[in-house]
Design a protein around this motif. Sequence first.
Motif, PDB file in Angstrom:
ATOM      1  N   ILE A 188       0.779  -1.142  -0.090  1.00 45.49           N
ATOM      2  CA  ILE A 188       0.086  -0.182   0.013  1.00 45.49           C
ATOM      3  C   ILE A 188       0.980   1.267   0.076  1.00 45.49           C
ATOM      4  O   ILE A 188       0.582   2.396  -0.689  1.00 45.49           O
ATOM      5  CB  ILE A 188      -0.975   0.009   1.304  1.00 45.49           C
ATOM      6  CG1 ILE A 188      -1.902  -1.127   1.196  1.00 45.49           C
ATOM      7  CG2 ILE A 188      -1.821   1.444   1.325  1.00 45.49           C
ATOM      8  CD1 ILE A 188      -3.075  -1.294   2.018  1.00 45.49           C
ATOM      9  N   ILE A 189       1.830   1.327   0.773  1.00 44.08           N
ATOM     10  CA  ILE A 189       2.921   2.238   0.938  1.00 44.08           C
ATOM     11  C   ILE A 189       3.588   2.582  -0.237  1.00 44.08           C
ATOM     12  O   ILE A 189       3.584   3.625  -1.044  1.00 44.08           O
ATOM     13  CB  ILE A 189       3.750   2.209   2.147  1.00 44.08           C
ATOM     14  CG1 ILE A 189       3.032   2.299   3.353  1.00 44.08           C
ATOM     15  CG2 ILE A 189       4.777   3.543   2.034  1.00 44.08           C
ATOM     16  CD1 ILE A 189       3.917   1.989   4.685  1.00 44.08           C
ATOM     17  N   ILE A 190       3.922   1.812  -0.898  1.00 47.85           N
ATOM     18  CA  ILE A 190       4.800   1.708  -2.401  1.00 47.85           C
ATOM     19  C   ILE A 190       3.722   2.181  -3.538  1.00 47.85           C
ATOM     20  O   ILE A 190       4.286   3.043  -3.985  1.00 47.85           O
ATOM     21  CB  ILE A 190       5.218   0.389  -2.730  1.00 47.85           C
ATOM     22  CG1 ILE A 190       6.347  -0.128  -1.728  1.00 47.85           C
ATOM     23  CG2 ILE A 190       5.647   0.251  -4.156  1.00 47.85           C
ATOM     24  CD1 ILE A 190       6.891  -1.593  -1.871  1.00 47.85           C
ATOM     25  N   ASN A 218       2.117   6.906  -6.453  1.00 45.92           N
ATOM     26  CA  ASN A 218       0.645   7.568  -7.105  1.00 45.92           C
ATOM     27  C   ASN A 218       0.005   6.460  -7.743  1.00 45.92           C
ATOM     28  O   ASN A 218      -0.812   6.867  -8.691  1.00 45.92           O
ATOM     29  CB  ASN A 218       1.190   8.641  -7.957  1.00 45.92           C
ATOM     30  CG  ASN A 218      -0.030   9.747  -7.970  1.00 45.92           C
ATOM     31  OD1 ASN A 218      -0.796   9.924  -6.951  1.00 45.92           O
ATOM     32  ND2 ASN A 218      -0.279  10.222  -8.906  1.00 45.92           N
ATOM     33  N   GLN A 219      -0.131   5.152  -7.129  1.00 47.37           N
ATOM     34  CA  GLN A 219      -0.916   4.087  -8.028  1.00 47.37           C
ATOM     35  C   GLN A 219      -2.048   3.890  -6.978  1.00 47.37           C
ATOM     36  O   GLN A 219      -2.233   2.773  -6.259  1.00 47.37           O
ATOM     37  CB  GLN A 219      -0.153   2.900  -8.192  1.00 47.37           C
ATOM     38  CG  GLN A 219       1.116   3.079  -9.216  1.00 47.37           C
ATOM     39  CD  GLN A 219       1.686   1.797  -9.297  1.00 47.37           C
ATOM     40  OE1 GLN A 219       1.620   0.670  -8.515  1.00 47.37           O
ATOM     41  NE2 GLN A 219       2.861   1.688 -10.285  1.00 47.37           N
ATOM     42  N   ILE A 220      -2.994   4.826  -6.832  1.00 44.08           N
ATOM     43  CA  ILE A 220      -4.005   5.161  -5.900  1.00 44.08           C
ATOM     44  C   ILE A 220      -4.925   3.884  -6.140  1.00 44.08           C
ATOM     45  O   ILE A 220      -5.476   3.241  -5.002  1.00 44.08           O
ATOM     46  CB  ILE A 220      -4.835   6.426  -6.005  1.00 44.08           C
ATOM     47  CG1 ILE A 220      -3.892   7.598  -5.897  1.00 44.08           C
ATOM     48  CG2 ILE A 220      -5.821   6.292  -4.841  1.00 44.08           C
ATOM     49  CD1 ILE A 220      -3.173   7.490  -4.476  1.00 44.08           C
ATOM     50  N   LYS A 221      -5.396   3.375  -7.455  1.00 44.43           N
ATOM     51  CA  LYS A 221      -6.417   2.314  -7.528  1.00 44.43           C
ATOM     52  C   LYS A 221      -5.607   0.893  -7.079  1.00 44.43           C
ATOM     53  O   LYS A 221      -6.823   0.350  -6.320  1.00 44.43           O
ATOM     54  CB  LYS A 221      -6.564   2.160  -9.172  1.00 44.43           C
ATOM     55  CG  LYS A 221      -7.616   1.252  -9.442  1.00 44.43           C
ATOM     56  CD  LYS A 221      -8.007   1.303 -10.880  1.00 44.43           C
ATOM     57  CE  LYS A 221      -9.033   0.197 -11.038  1.00 44.43           C
ATOM     58  NZ  LYS A 221      -9.280   0.143 -12.718  1.00 44.43           N
ATOM     59  N   GLU A 222      -4.495   0.714  -7.457  1.00 45.17           N
ATOM     60  CA  GLU A 222      -3.897  -0.220  -6.667  1.00 45.17           C
ATOM     61  C   GLU A 222      -4.031  -0.341  -5.306  1.00 45.17           C
ATOM     62  O   GLU A 222      -4.042  -1.448  -4.687  1.00 45.17           O
ATOM     63  CB  GLU A 222      -2.476  -0.636  -7.301  1.00 45.17           C
ATOM     64  CG  GLU A 222      -2.679  -0.990  -8.690  1.00 45.17           C
ATOM     65  CD  GLU A 222      -2.869   0.172  -9.773  1.00 45.17           C
ATOM     66  OE1 GLU A 222      -2.950   1.344  -9.158  1.00 45.17           O
ATOM     67  OE2 GLU A 222      -2.528   0.082 -10.993  1.00 45.17           O
ATOM     68  N   ALA A 223      -3.886   0.857  -4.782  1.00 48.72           N
ATOM     69  CA  ALA A 223      -3.734   0.980  -3.253  1.00 48.72           C
ATOM     70  C   ALA A 223      -4.855   0.719  -2.487  1.00 48.72           C
ATOM     71  O   ALA A 223      -5.125   0.087  -1.602  1.00 48.72           O
ATOM     72  CB  ALA A 223      -3.148   2.425  -2.869  1.00 48.72           C
ATOM     73  N   HIS A 224      -5.964   1.024  -3.377  1.00 45.91           N
ATOM     74  CA  HIS A 224      -7.498   0.682  -2.940  1.00 45.91           C
ATOM     75  C   HIS A 224      -7.820  -0.840  -2.814  1.00 45.91           C
ATOM     76  O   HIS A 224      -8.364  -1.393  -1.934  1.00 45.91           O
ATOM     77  CB  HIS A 224      -8.609   1.594  -3.785  1.00 45.91           C
ATOM     78  CG  HIS A 224      -8.848   2.813  -3.178  1.00 45.91           C
ATOM     79  ND1 HIS A 224      -7.975   3.818  -3.392  1.00 45.91           N
ATOM     80  CD2 HIS A 224      -9.673   3.390  -2.467  1.00 45.91           C
ATOM     81  CE1 HIS A 224      -8.157   4.995  -3.004  1.00 45.91           C
ATOM     82  NE2 HIS A 224      -9.404   4.688  -2.495  1.00 45.91           N
ATOM     83  N   ILE A 248      -9.855   7.223   4.521  1.00 46.18           N
ATOM     84  CA  ILE A 248      -9.521   8.655   5.003  1.00 46.18           C
ATOM     85  C   ILE A 248      -8.257   8.968   4.552  1.00 46.18           C
ATOM     86  O   ILE A 248      -7.857  10.079   3.751  1.00 46.18           O
ATOM     87  CB  ILE A 248     -10.149   8.903   6.258  1.00 46.18           C
ATOM     88  CG1 ILE A 248     -11.616   9.036   6.469  1.00 46.18           C
ATOM     89  CG2 ILE A 248      -9.500  10.360   6.729  1.00 46.18           C
ATOM     90  CD1 ILE A 248     -11.818   9.418   7.943  1.00 46.18           C
ATOM     91  N   PHE A 249      -7.320   8.160   5.221  1.00 43.97           N
ATOM     92  CA  PHE A 249      -5.825   8.566   4.963  1.00 43.97           C
ATOM     93  C   PHE A 249      -5.443   8.265   3.426  1.00 43.97           C
ATOM     94  O   PHE A 249      -4.733   8.937   2.859  1.00 43.97           O
ATOM     95  CB  PHE A 249      -4.924   7.863   5.845  1.00 43.97           C
ATOM     96  CG  PHE A 249      -4.780   8.427   6.826  1.00 43.97           C
ATOM     97  CD1 PHE A 249      -3.679   9.431   7.289  1.00 43.97           C
ATOM     98  CD2 PHE A 249      -5.522   8.101   8.271  1.00 43.97           C
ATOM     99  CE1 PHE A 249      -3.457   9.914   8.513  1.00 43.97           C
ATOM    100  CE2 PHE A 249      -5.294   8.871   9.485  1.00 43.97           C
ATOM    101  CZ  PHE A 249      -4.260   9.798   9.666  1.00 43.97           C
ATOM    102  N   LEU A 250      -5.982   7.152   2.924  1.00 49.76           N
ATOM    103  CA  LEU A 250      -5.781   6.811   1.561  1.00 49.76           C
ATOM    104  C   LEU A 250      -6.123   7.631   0.340  1.00 49.76           C
ATOM    105  O   LEU A 250      -5.447   8.193  -0.528  1.00 49.76           O
ATOM    106  CB  LEU A 250      -6.415   5.454   1.154  1.00 49.76           C
ATOM    107  CG  LEU A 250      -6.137   4.851  -0.020  1.00 49.76           C
ATOM    108  CD1 LEU A 250      -4.624   4.719   0.100  1.00 49.76           C
ATOM    109  CD2 LEU A 250      -6.582   3.283  -0.294  1.00 49.76           C
ATOM    110  N   ASN A 251      -7.310   8.468   0.673  1.00 49.88           N
ATOM    111  CA  ASN A 251      -7.904   9.616  -0.065  1.00 49.88           C
ATOM    112  C   ASN A 251      -7.577  10.809   0.236  1.00 49.88           C
ATOM    113  O   ASN A 251      -7.539  11.620  -0.764  1.00 49.88           O
ATOM    114  CB  ASN A 251      -9.409   9.543  -0.059  1.00 49.88           C
ATOM    115  CG  ASN A 251      -9.980   8.072  -0.717  1.00 49.88           C
ATOM    116  OD1 ASN A 251      -9.939   8.098  -2.113  1.00 49.88           O
ATOM    117  ND2 ASN A 251     -10.224   7.138   0.089  1.00 49.88           N
TER     118      ASN A 251
END
Length: 1355
Positions: free
Chosen positions: A175-177, A182-188, A1018-1021
Amino acid sequence: MRGKTDIQTIESSKEIHFRQTTITNLLPTVVIDHHEEFHDPLQPSLQMIEESLDSMQQKEVPKLYPYYLGQRNYWISKLFFFHFTKYSLQLKKHVLDKGLKINEQHLPQLSPIDDLQSSVEASLKKIKQYNQITTCQLVNVIFFGELKWITFKCIVAFLIESLSKNSISFILSNIIICVSSNQIKEAHQFAIVLVTLNLFCVLSRHHAANQSIIFSSKARLTLINLVYIKLIELNQYSFKQANIGKILNILSGDINTLEQVLSMIFPSSVVIVSLSLACYILWDRFNGFIGILVVAIIFIAYPIQIFLQSFNSQTLKLQKQHQDKRFKITNELVEGIRLIKMYAWEQAFRKMILTARGEEFKCLLKVVLRSGIDRLFTLISQIWASLLFFIILHYGGYRSEIKVAEMISTLQLLSFLKLNCVYMVSYGIQSFIQIKVSFERIANILNLQNFEMKQLNTNKKQNHENQKDQNVSRIQFSNFSAFWTHSVSKEEKAVLKNLNLQINKGEIWALIGKVGSGKSTFLHSLLSEIPAYEGYLLFDGQDPKVSNLSIAYVEQEPYIFPDTIRRNILFGRPYDKSLYQKVTQATELDVDFSLMKFSDQTEIGERGITLSGGQKARISLARALYSLADIYLFDDPLSAVDAHVAEILFQIAIKQFILNEQPQINPNKKIPTVIIATHQIQYAVKCDKIAILNQGEIIAQGSYDQVKQSLYMINEGLAQQLTSQQNDNKNQEEIKLSTRRRNGVRLTQIQNLTIQETNQKVVQLSTYVRYFKYWKCYELFLILALEAGSEIIIIFYQRVISLFQQYQIQNEINFAFTLLGILTLGLLFCNFLKYLINNLQVQKTTQNIHKQMLESIILAPISYFDINPSGRIINRFSNDLSLCDAQTNQVCLDILELIGNFLFALVTLAILQPFFLIMIIGLLLIDLYLYSFYNKIISQLKENELIQRSPLFDFIKKTLGGAIQVRVYDQRNQFTKLFFDLSNKCNLNSLTYYYQTRCFGFNIDMIGFLAQTVGLFIFLNLNNDDISIFSQGLLLLATYNDGLQLGLRQIINFATQMNSYNRMFEIIDISPEAPHFKQDDENFHKFPQNGDIVFSNVYMRYRANSDLILKGISFKIKSGQKIGCVGRTGAGKSSILQALFRISEIEDDEDSSISISGVDIRILGLQKLRSNIGIIPQCPFLFTGTIKSNLDPFEETNEENIWKALQVTGLIEHIKQFPNGILTDISDVNSVFSVGQKQLICLTRVLLSKKKIVVLDEATANLDLKTDDFIQETLKKQLKDCTIITIAHRLNTIADYDKVMVIHDGIVIEYDKPYKLLAKSSNSTYIDKDSEFSRLVKNTGKQNGQAIFDMAKKQ
């Protein structure tokens, strides 16, 4: 007038409550008088009582939850603990919201799989397969026996949690990587996986913990039952080989402690899996072996743990030894408190107990300090391990640049390893050590050998010959020699020697002899209670082991257990109304029942303290008669009653019922045989046969005429007096049941003594305040400041890690590592001080509380011990104190650190992301709401659970106290069943408490899980543009909730511990008796100058609001006079001694006083008063220690004087046989002294103390006449200037005294010289005066009465 106060009418009651917590019914004590028969029309008949009982049994109170938990729930409900939550909401709605307290009616049913009986029986079978069970085998039986499926479930659940937690570290890094690139979709997508894993973690963790605590509860009770069953199987000799203090300590202390430590073993079982997964993740993350280095670093704590705990293992063993000793002495203090107060030995016992506790405290302090050092390196291991790893990684050239994602995810993984590996293994090691120590002690008990009576000579020829004989005797001794040791050497002396005796059916045999002649051993031989014998003992020509003959046994000290009178008589047998009525009539108990409010359903307090000695003896006799045995063994039961009642019991109960009525009731059986060991020769001569024992040998046997010459060896004077007794007996008209005289009864109302411990007390703020008052204020604030400092340091450490990428960009990496090093050292320093101060203060607090408890209990009035069972009092000094000793340290630190970590994490999250503040407020409100009512539920359930432990402990003590009776009447199965029922009730209370604790923890974690999930997104967005804030926030979200539910549960645990402290505070708050020391005592340093005693208009009652016992009693005793005090049972004789020793205080009236040597005893300190009055009690009291310490506990005399006193009392030769002489340990006193010899020890105390006043409280009732004469003559010679007061049933004892005092209904009705009370003039040659004393003398028999008259005339 006050002295003529009418007997109060017994209050009517609408509903009869039996064995309930709210019993306030007045229970009458019945005392036989010579007056006309008295009947109270308000007293219910036995039939009315039985009808009331039947109606009560039909009215069953409906239960709040009539099912067991989970009975009607689907698997999804059980998965999320909905069935627990549903039950807790019902408790809230129907109990708490109505202002009620949770009690037994609100508990669910016990699940069939939680019933202990099958588990215990199966475990018992496995244990019996081993000849000597080892600790490892016992562990195997408990963990992998009947509880193996619970063990399996625990391991699987912890395994799932381990897999989930390790996977979280991998997902967190990704998630941090993704966010940093800036790969937000993959992070979700990874975030969804993270949420799923978090849910798995919550579910698996709580199911694992739930199963582990179920295992702990069932394992604890299984072990208790195994120990109980083992103890109940032992005979008397085998039981003596065990240390009773050690056994009780194991049952109340060790096994209760095991309940906590057993559950800590299971998390340790998956450590290998967790480590393997962590190593794989770290290997992959850091591209090789270097990644595994951090695991090696964090496990540097392991050698430290093992090193420290190895020392703790030895220290714990030593601590248990000191604890056993303290517990045994405390048990003796509580059990013998009445006599200890009379001897004024409180300070001696206080010194012995504090000495043992001091040694125990030193061991405890060592253990907690070492455990504190262990905790220091364990709980912050993720900090110092990560620092060392990152330093090696950077300066070792393995990484030129360390990514924040790698550092954060590694820190999270180390946090998991800290909790689930290092921390749990730390507790696991401690638990393993405690389990090892406790299981060794339990295995030692289970390995106790039951030394059944063994025939040393193996030649069975004579046995077979006897079996062929058709006219075989009921009991036959042939060349019989008995030994009180299981391993008989050639040098071993037999206690009974070469006995040859034949006892036929239908015969009554009397067994007489001097003290120590072997009478009790003779009876124990018939009971198969001796370990070894030579020769032959046959019942109907068979070995006693295979004989079908039943035996009834009445002990010298009757065994009465706390229950109804009826149950004491039935003793597990079915109720036969006709037989029961005949038995109670034969033993005169029906007279007592007619005047008791609840008849034979009257509750008896502990040790039968609501009953007189005569009533206890008659109940024990009734128990024997009800058994319809083939052989009756009576150990002097007639000594406890006055002569008139003794005559009735002998003629009606023994001769008429056993020999005439029993054959009619059971015509298929042979006429019973009766053997009476007695010191009252007037009854011995009325028996069919007499056997005289002397030094273990039968010196004469046969009818009275055949043995009367040998009576001179027992008592020459009495032998001469009874020469014509046999002829008189033949002509004496036998008392008939139909025409027997019913004596009138004096009715005294007293409250039911035993107060049941069921009123729960919610711990108030004042209890916490009182506890922390033992602390110093600055220490408390310093601990809080150090905890705040520790949490701030950890947050700064995490902040530096999250900013590490910036430090690398700015080339300030050396500064960053320096800063991290300083923070780590600061953290170590803060925690070290915190643990040191906390551990020292907690242990000092429990030490001070124990000291104050001890001070309070020795100063408590005797009425406190009358209404509180000894098991409950001892529980405060064992179970409650042990729990506080062992757990308060850990609980306090857990609360401080876990809650502190949670709160500081929330504050940090709010700073990092202000929108999360909304979640924080909602989270806290919901948590507080859950805590508000779960706290009440869990606290009350815990209180119920602790209360249920006392009956379990009391039942064990009750059984051990009557072990011989249980075996003789073959009631082991019945008592085992009753113990199973109590254990199941205890198990239900324990599991219900643990289920609600688990439900609370799960709900808290689920709320935290939801907040964690929302916070993650919340933090992710909102924070994906700042990797330092996001990574630190993600780390806090991943770890902040890990310890919250444990912290909140520890708060509740602390509240339940406060219940233990509160119960100990209740001991401290006992209103003391009068001061033991007063300043005025210095003015009476020579008190008493003489032995003058004056009672002036004395009124006394045992407790407030109870009837008067002494009713205006007045008399004077001049110094040096010998006064005999006589009267019917319960007339108030012993009450005079209670008043003299101020055991019970007299009424505070101006004209009411007791003075000794002209000094009003109320102005003296109790120590001054009691220490100057000597006493020889009816039941001799000896305590753990040496013979010397028992004779001179305050070391006030030298050994030379002790040996001289022993020579006077005739004990010197017996004691010289022991290698250590007067320094011989008498922890097992019954193997050292007989009953008579113990009484001579009491006489030796009196001679050593040289008191001016000596009292004998029926001291010689259970002794043979020759020993009785010896004691009387010794007192007269050695203490000729002393005032002697003797309470006696044997009127021969006081016939030559200066005066006789006759007590009736609390007043002196006659007080004069014995002769003046028997004769009208000095020329009288027989009893011709009509007085109460003359009637008592006549009741002893014509010849004995004349003998008393002649002795009185010579005086």
